[in-house]
Design an enzyme around this catalytic site. Structure first.
Site, PDB file in Angstrom:
ATOM      1  N   HIS A 203      49.324-106.122 -14.886  1.00  0.00           N
ATOM      2  CA  HIS A 203      49.216-105.028 -15.841  1.00  0.00           C
ATOM      3  C   HIS A 203      50.579-104.368 -16.001  1.00  0.00           C
ATOM      4  O   HIS A 203      51.530-104.685 -15.280  1.00  0.00           O
ATOM      5  CB  HIS A 203      48.201-103.988 -15.341  1.00  0.00           C
ATOM      6  CG  HIS A 203      48.629-103.319 -14.062  1.00  0.00           C
ATOM      7  ND1 HIS A 203      48.585-103.970 -12.837  1.00  0.00           N
ATOM      8  CD2 HIS A 203      49.154-102.086 -13.818  1.00  0.00           C
ATOM      9  CE1 HIS A 203      49.037-103.153 -11.898  1.00  0.00           C
ATOM     10  NE2 HIS A 203      49.399-102.008 -12.473  1.00  0.00           N
TER      11      HIS A 203
ATOM     12  N   HIS B 120      53.228-106.393 -13.731  1.00  0.00           N
ATOM     13  CA  HIS B 120      53.211-106.634 -12.286  1.00  0.00           C
ATOM     14  C   HIS B 120      51.786-106.629 -11.770  1.00  0.00           C
ATOM     15  O   HIS B 120      50.856-106.198 -12.453  1.00  0.00           O
ATOM     16  CB  HIS B 120      54.040-105.572 -11.553  1.00  0.00           C
ATOM     17  CG  HIS B 120      53.548-104.171 -11.806  1.00  0.00           C
ATOM     18  ND1 HIS B 120      53.877-103.462 -12.939  1.00  0.00           N
ATOM     19  CD2 HIS B 120      52.726-103.349 -11.089  1.00  0.00           C
ATOM     20  CE1 HIS B 120      53.307-102.275 -12.909  1.00  0.00           C
ATOM     21  NE2 HIS B 120      52.586-102.183 -11.803  1.00  0.00           N
TER      22      HIS B 120
ATOM     23  N   ASP C 190      52.191-100.278 -16.480  1.00  0.00           N
ATOM     24  CA  ASP C 190      51.706 -98.947 -16.110  1.00  0.00           C
ATOM     25  C   ASP C 190      51.553 -97.979 -17.273  1.00  0.00           C
ATOM     26  O   ASP C 190      50.833 -96.989 -17.140  1.00  0.00           O
ATOM     27  CB  ASP C 190      52.639 -98.326 -15.059  1.00  0.00           C
ATOM     28  CG  ASP C 190      52.466 -98.968 -13.693  1.00  0.00           C
ATOM     29  OD1 ASP C 190      51.395 -99.556 -13.450  1.00  0.00           O
ATOM     30  OD2 ASP C 190      53.394 -98.894 -12.876  1.00  0.00           O
TER      31      ASP C 190
ATOM     32  N   ARG D  67      46.636-103.601   4.097  1.00  0.00           N
ATOM     33  CA  ARG D  67      47.934-103.334   3.461  1.00  0.00           C
ATOM     34  C   ARG D  67      47.942-101.894   2.981  1.00  0.00           C
ATOM     35  O   ARG D  67      47.113-101.492   2.176  1.00  0.00           O
ATOM     36  CB  ARG D  67      48.127-104.285   2.284  1.00  0.00           C
ATOM     37  CG  ARG D  67      49.361-104.097   1.433  1.00  0.00           C
ATOM     38  CD  ARG D  67      49.184-104.948   0.184  1.00  0.00           C
ATOM     39  NE  ARG D  67      50.362-105.108  -0.652  1.00  0.00           N
ATOM     40  CZ  ARG D  67      50.699-104.302  -1.658  1.00  0.00           C
ATOM     41  NH1 ARG D  67      49.965-103.229  -1.904  1.00  0.00           N
ATOM     42  NH2 ARG D  67      51.766-104.555  -2.390  1.00  0.00           N
TER      43      ARG D  67
END
Length: 689
Positions: free
Chosen positions: A561, A633, A563, A643
């Site tokens: 996507h 990204h 931002d 994570r």
């Protein structure tokens, strides 16, 4: 033209009325298909879903036919004053439409469909069910067709994109199978014309462009006919209770008129998109004028040119074409007798009248008017992609070939991209530059290490362990991006509130605040911003691989996507419009750990599949980048472990500052004030006893 179309539809309708059965409601068929899906009854899914799509299309067709037929049968008299005849026509037309629709579809109560189901059909969800059912039945050609149809309206659906890639590799599946079952006929004809145009087959291009225009005007008539049904704008179907007769009539008439006026936007907007194709209708005449020139039909070229200029009267490039055609025809015929096409003249006259009415209504009743036309009018010369056809000058000198018209919005992103800079100081001596934009194979990207220390990573990780809640920041959804991972988050305001109340370490909460502020300063300095960078959103987020759900994963932890714009991989565009966070200008991710499997951050091309750079998270590492379409990204699947990172989004517009950040600033100020008071407080040693 409208009357002829209505008469034709009426004749066809009357001939077919007796031979056709009453349509089954498409929402009931759709529900039957869903139930068959849960039973793994794949033949049942195909049967019911195909019937549902047919019923949905036919119900729309019936409504159009009935409304145009009844409009033709019961016409309003040309009169300046309202009269009983006027209301008689209204009543006759209402009865006509009701009777016509009930004969084909049954009582009105049978085909009242919820907004939710209607929205799902508009989003083509039915084809998602169909592609899986056809796949299970090993009818791969139909599966590919359904998958392609669904994906065009849902370009952000990464799992379907991956399915399409798999279909392309399967034996028996051909390129010709990837067709759009819901393609609008006028758009299909225009696309065919563009292909002939690009191949210099101008005679064939003319046939397709003329067909596209003819189909466009039919679609425009049908669009306006559909507006005669119930309307709903700004969440209100009708005025509030207690409105008098004339308020109700005025409100509904205005809504219908606005709907009809907006058909130009509706017809130029592709499935799954929010914005229309730029200059869609004008491009037809622009391509036509040059195509007619290439086949030496200067009369038709002049007619198309005048039609184009009726929409965009100050386009100097086409004005030059006008002068050229007039000079060629001078002495052969009276060029003043060649006028813009009548259907366009009538359309523009009606459009301007409707616009004046709606503007007047907006002035008198406070209803805002938004012009649905996005026909760019330019007073400067241009021989780029903003004009569909080509400019002629001198001895038929031809300018650059036009690009496909669907790429118009991309130029906006390029202009923004050219203004971005980078390479400024990092402000802190311990922060290390690892890779710049060139090394990351893109623009306005940077990878840094040592932004925070290992001890600070451990403290922030502990903060996340103590206060991060599943679904926080994701509208309560525990697995918003993939069912194979659990997402937990916390804001900086929440951390400081808990710290101030003593529920977690105040030092850890303050570290979250300070680390994000440090990241903001680094991004602002490195990208050489001349104005203040504000927080748009700050989120401490952890994603955890769910045990037992990691075998044969082919999804992403976070789909590809951008931002601040809606990524459209199919056309390699990024649409800077809601619901995207269009005000976000820069982004950064500060990693807290690297002891997990998978979870790499990746940059891609606009196609959402060509990876240009990969970042392996580790403690203290930060990746920063501009938030636009230049930096698509995503995150690869986390297949083992957890994570954690601090995700940061920034804006240059103070109007979009993060409200929770302002509250966090107040808490930090309060804590600082209390600490200063404690330092100054003199304690009597006797009080210690």
């Amino acid at each position: 033209m409208i009357g002829m179309l209505a008469a034709t539809l009426s004749l066809c309708f009357c001939l077919s009325l007796e031979s056709q059965e009453v349509l089954k409601p498409f929402d009931l068929l759709y529900e039957e298909g869903i139930q068959a899906y849960y039973r793994n009854d794949w033949k049942g899914v195909v049967q019911y879903m195909e019937e549902a799509t047919h019923s949905y299309t036919q119900q729309r067709s019936v409504k159009i036919q009935c409304r145009l037929q009844c409009e033709e049968q019961h016409k309003f008299q040309q009169s300046a004053e309202p009269s009983l005849d006027f209301f008689a026509v209204v009543l006759r037309r209402a009865h006509c439409i009701q009777d016509c629709e009930s004969q084909r579809m049954g009582p009105a109560s049978m085909y009242r469909v919820s907004d939710e189901v209607t929205h799902e059909f508009q989003r083509r969800i039915v084809y998602n069910y169909l592609q899986l059912a056809y796949y299970k039945l090993n009818e791969l050609d139909k599966a590919a067709e359904a998958a392609h149809t669904f994906f065009l309206a849902n370009p952000e659906h990464m799992e379907m994109r991956q399915s399409l890639e798999r279909y392309k590799l399967m034996e028996g599946v051909k390129e010709s199978h990837f067709i759009d079952r819901e393609m609008r006929p006028y758009m299909e004809a225009f696309s065919t014309g563009l292909k002939h145009y690009d191949d210099d087959q101008y005679a064939l291009a003319i046939d397709s462009f003329e067909k596209a225009l003819s189909l466009y005007w039919e679609a425009e008539t049908e669009c306006r006919a559909l507006c005669q049904g119930p309307q709903q704008f700004d969440g209100n179907s009708y005025p509030v209770n207690g409105a008098h007769l004339y308020e109700v009539i005025a409100d509904h008439c205005i809504q219908v008129l606005q709907c009809e006026h907006d058909c130009v936007r509706e017809l130029a907007t592709r499935a799954g998109r929010l914005s229309p194709i730029e200059n869609y209708l004008p491009m037809h005449y622009d391509f036509l004028q040059y195509s007619y020139y290439k086949v030496n039909n200067h009369k038709k070229a002049l007619e198309a040119t005048k039609s184009y200029l009726l929409i965009r009267p100050v386009d100097e490039a086409v004005l030059e074409n006008l002068a050229y055609y007039q000079s060629i025809l001078d002495g052969q015929l009276d060029t003043e007798q060649i006028t813009p096409r009548q259907e366009l003249v009538s359309y523009m006259e009606r459009y301007q009248l409707e616009k004046e009415i709606l503007l007047s209504v907006g002035s008198d009743l406070g209803i805002p008017y938004l012009d649905p036309i996005n026909w760019t009018v330019s007073g400067t010369k241009h021989n780029d992609q903003s004009s569909g056809g080509r400019r002629l000058s001198g001895e038929v000198e031809v300018s650059k070939e036009p690009e496909m018209p669907l790429t118009q919005k991309k130029r906006i992103e390029k202009k923004v991209e050219q203004e971005l800079r980078e390479g400024g100081p990092l402000l802190y001596s311990h922060v290390k530059l690892v890779q710049d934009s060139q090394q990351l194979n893109g623009s306005h990207r940077v990878l840094l290490d040592n932004v925070i220390t290992p001890q600070e990573c451990r403290e922030l990780y502990q903060v996340a362990s103590n206060i991060a809640m599943a679904g926080d920041g994701y509208r309560g959804k525990m697995s918003p991006h993939t069912p194979n991972e659990r997402f937990e988050g916390a804001t900086v305001y929440k951390a400081l509130t808990y710290g101030y109340e003593g529920r977690i370490s105040l030092g850890g909460a303050r570290l979250f605040y300070d680390a994000s502020e440090k990241a903001r300063k680094i991004v602002q300095s490195y990208f050489l911003l001349n104005s203040t960078l504000y927080f748009s959103y700050t989120h401490l987020v952890c994603r955890t691989a769910i045990e037992g759900q990691q075998d044969n994963r082919n999804d992403l932890s976070h789909p590809i996507h951008a931002d601040n714009c809606l990524l459209d991989p199919d056309t390699s565009e990024c649409w800077k419009e809601p619901p995207a966070y269009t005000y976000r200008d820069y982004s950064a991710i500060l990693y807290l750990n690297g002891d997990f499997e998978g979870g790499e951050f990746i940059f891609t091309e606009l196609d959402a599949k060509t990876i240009t750079a990969t970042v392996r998270p580790q403690c203290g590492r930060m990746v920063g980048f501009s938030s636009g379409g230049e930096n698509p990204h995503g995150v690869k699947a986390v297949t083992k472990g957890q994570r954690c990172a601090v995700a940061l989004w920034f804006t240059l517009d103070p109007l979009f500052r993060e409200l929770e950040r302002i509250k966090a600033d107040e808490i930090v100020e309060l804590i600082s004030l209390e600490q200063r008071l404690d330092d100054k407080l003199i304690i009597n040693p006797k009080d210690e006893l």
